[in-house]
Design a protein around this motif. Structure first.
Motif, short mmCIF file in Angstrom:
data_model
loop_
_atom_site.label_atom_id
_atom_site.label_comp_id
_atom_site.label_asym_id
_atom_site.label_seq_id
_atom_site.Cartn_x
_atom_site.Cartn_y
_atom_site.Cartn_z
N GLY A 3 0.73 1.88 126.05
CA GLY A 3 -0.17 2.13 124.59
C GLY A 3 0.96 1.75 123.36
N ARG A 4 -0.05 1.62 122.20
CA ARG A 4 0.53 1.68 121.05
C ARG A 4 1.48 2.72 120.50
NH1 ARG A 4 -4.20 -1.10 118.22
NH2 ARG A 4 -2.87 -1.63 116.40
N ILE A 5 2.28 2.67 119.41
CA ILE A 5 2.90 3.75 118.80
C ILE A 5 2.46 3.74 117.40
CG2 ILE A 5 5.11 4.51 118.21
CD1 ILE A 5 4.85 4.93 121.05
N GLY A 6 2.29 4.90 116.69
CA GLY A 6 2.13 5.21 115.43
C GLY A 6 3.11 5.86 114.67
N GLN A 207 2.00 9.13 103.03
CA GLN A 207 0.52 8.75 103.23
C GLN A 207 0.74 7.25 103.57
OE1 GLN A 207 -2.07 10.50 100.40
NE2 GLN A 207 -2.08 12.32 101.76
N THR A 208 1.49 6.66 104.24
CA THR A 208 1.82 5.30 104.57
C THR A 208 2.21 5.21 106.28
OG1 THR A 208 2.31 4.72 102.40
CG2 THR A 208 2.92 3.08 104.37
N GLY A 209 1.45 4.33 107.16
CA GLY A 209 2.01 4.48 108.34
C GLY A 209 2.03 3.06 108.86
N ALA A 210 2.67 3.00 109.94
CA ALA A 210 2.90 1.64 110.75
C ALA A 210 2.31 2.00 112.13
CB ALA A 210 4.18 1.32 110.79
N ILE A 211 1.50 0.99 112.77
CA ILE A 211 1.15 1.02 114.18
C ILE A 211 1.47 -0.23 114.78
CG2 ILE A 211 -0.95 1.25 115.60
CD1 ILE A 211 -2.44 2.92 113.36
N SER A 212 2.09 0.03 115.90
CA SER A 212 2.75 -1.46 116.78
C SER A 212 1.36 -1.90 117.20
CB SER A 212 3.58 -0.85 117.84
OG SER A 212 2.93 -0.07 118.71
N ASP A 213 1.61 -3.28 117.55
CA ASP A 213 0.38 -4.04 117.88
C ASP A 213 1.02 -5.22 118.99
OD1 ASP A 213 -2.35 -4.98 118.54
OD2 ASP A 213 -2.35 -5.97 116.42
N GLY A 214 1.41 -4.88 119.99
CA GLY A 214 1.89 -5.95 120.92
C GLY A 214 3.18 -6.51 120.43
N LEU A 215 3.53 -7.53 121.15
CA LEU A 215 4.86 -8.14 120.78
C LEU A 215 4.62 -9.58 120.09
CD1 LEU A 215 6.38 -8.01 124.38
CD2 LEU A 215 6.81 -6.58 122.43
N SER A 216 5.67 -9.74 119.39
CA SER A 216 5.48 -10.99 118.49
C SER A 216 6.93 -11.72 119.13
CB SER A 216 5.94 -10.69 116.95
OG SER A 216 7.12 -10.04 116.66
N GLY A 217 7.09 -13.08 118.20
CA GLY A 217 8.07 -13.77 118.62
C GLY A 217 9.25 -13.20 118.85
N VAL A 218 9.62 -12.03 117.80
CA VAL A 218 11.05 -11.48 117.75
C VAL A 218 11.05 -10.08 118.23
CG1 VAL A 218 11.57 -13.15 115.83
CG2 VAL A 218 10.52 -10.83 115.40
N GLY A 219 9.87 -9.40 118.50
CA GLY A 219 9.99 -8.11 119.14
C GLY A 219 8.66 -7.50 119.04
N ARG A 220 8.22 -6.47 118.36
CA ARG A 220 7.34 -5.84 117.94
C ARG A 220 6.64 -6.04 116.69
NH1 ARG A 220 4.41 -2.88 121.54
NH2 ARG A 220 6.08 -2.87 123.06
N GLY A 246 -2.22 -3.41 105.02
CA GLY A 246 -2.70 -4.89 105.46
C GLY A 246 -1.55 -5.85 105.84
N GLU A 247 -0.45 -5.85 105.71
CA GLU A 247 0.71 -6.39 105.96
C GLU A 247 1.39 -6.01 107.22
OE1 GLU A 247 1.68 -8.16 101.49
OE2 GLU A 247 3.09 -6.48 102.32
N SER A 248 2.21 -7.02 107.91
CA SER A 248 3.13 -6.43 109.20
C SER A 248 4.58 -6.66 108.96
CB SER A 248 2.36 -7.29 110.33
OG SER A 248 2.73 -8.58 110.14
N ILE A 249 5.24 -6.20 109.74
CA ILE A 249 6.56 -6.42 109.95
C ILE A 249 6.88 -6.40 111.33
CG2 ILE A 249 8.96 -5.26 109.58
CD1 ILE A 249 8.02 -3.57 107.25
N ASP A 250 7.85 -7.43 111.53
CA ASP A 250 8.27 -7.80 113.07
C ASP A 250 9.68 -7.15 113.24
OD1 ASP A 250 5.87 -9.26 113.68
OD2 ASP A 250 7.16 -11.22 113.33
#
Length: 253
Positions: A3-6, A207-220, A246-250
């Motif tokens: 499962g994903r992490i929030g 009031q800001t969160g990050a939810i993991s969404d599978g693996l990218s080329g460098v990690g999660r 709406g943006e992402s971080i690897d």
């Protein structure tokens, strides 16, 4: 299916946090969709469990009630069916309670609200409750934490008396909620001495969160939701990668 992490920067479930609450319920719905209803008539009820361990010295009942109210309001607004229970894990005895373990293992979303950062690693260490959380995640459940609850999910967590091992659900980082760079620098001075090879630091505004969404080329890959920003400091970095709603971080790991 793991499962994903929030992770959340604090101020959870208060007015203004609706976007992240919606994102969590949506992620939990995807997990629940892998199950079938008993009669096959429609999508299953989303099973959510609140575990207010970090609030054990204060009002864990209030922390749980705030979560339940916000989750139910957002689910009703979105036309979703949810069931919210509380696993009142507040000490070693309740962390060994089979009823709490059963609730946790059956969940689609487990949420750890904020409180004191030393309590979750201490109370859960080696417990049936922790084993149940790991089993739920292996089945696909979302594991989420806000403020001290999110801090506990990393490899290391800062406490007023020094660094402690986290639960290790998120490798290679420490969460810095209620983000400001003074706090991040102070924590880094403490934790870098403890973490072999160093770790990265993920700062999250309230009031800001990050939810993991599978693996990218460098990690999660982590998707950012909320009114503030996320600040990722890789090991040894002085300047962060910044991402907003709406943006992402690897992140490696």
């Amino acid at each position: 299916m793991t499962g994903r992490i929030g992770l959340h920067g604090g101020g959870e479930f208060l007015s203004g946090d609706e976007p992240f609450v919606d994102a969590l319920i949506g992620a939990a719905g995807a997990s629940a969709a892998t199950r079938q209803t008993a009669d096959g008539s429609g999508p299953p009820v989303i099973r959510i469990v609140i575990m207010p361990t970090a609030a054990a010295r204060g009002r864990p009942d209030r922390a749980a009630a705030n979560a339940i109210g916000a989750l139910r309001r957002r689910a009703e607004a979105d036309g979703l069916r949810i069931q919210v229970d509380v696993a009142a894990v507040v000490d070693a005895a309740s962390a060994s309670d089979p009823t709490n373990a059963a609730l946790l293992e059956a969940a689609d979303l487990i949420h750890l609200p904020g409180g004191d950062p030393d309590l979750i690693p201490t109370i859960l260490a080696g417990s049936p409750a922790l084993a149940a959380i790991r089993a739920a995640r292996e089945r696909g459940a979302i594991i989420a934490g806000a403020s001290a609850g999110g801090m506990a999910l990393g490899d290391w967590s800062w406490t007023p008396t020094g660094g402690v091992r986290g639960l290790g659900f998120v490798g290679g980082l420490a969460l810095v909620p209620h983000y400001d760079d003074i706090r991040r620098t102070e924590w880094q001075e403490t934790l870098d001495e403890l973490a072999p090879g160093g770790i990265g630091y993920l700062g999250l505004d309230e009031q800001t969160g990050a939810i993991s969404d599978g693996l990218s080329g460098v990690g999660r890959r982590w998707w950012i939701t909320g009114s503030g920003a996320a600040y990722w400091f890789p090991r040894g970095a002085r300047l962060p990668t910044v991402a907003r709603d709406g943006e992402s971080i690897d992140i490696p790991g």
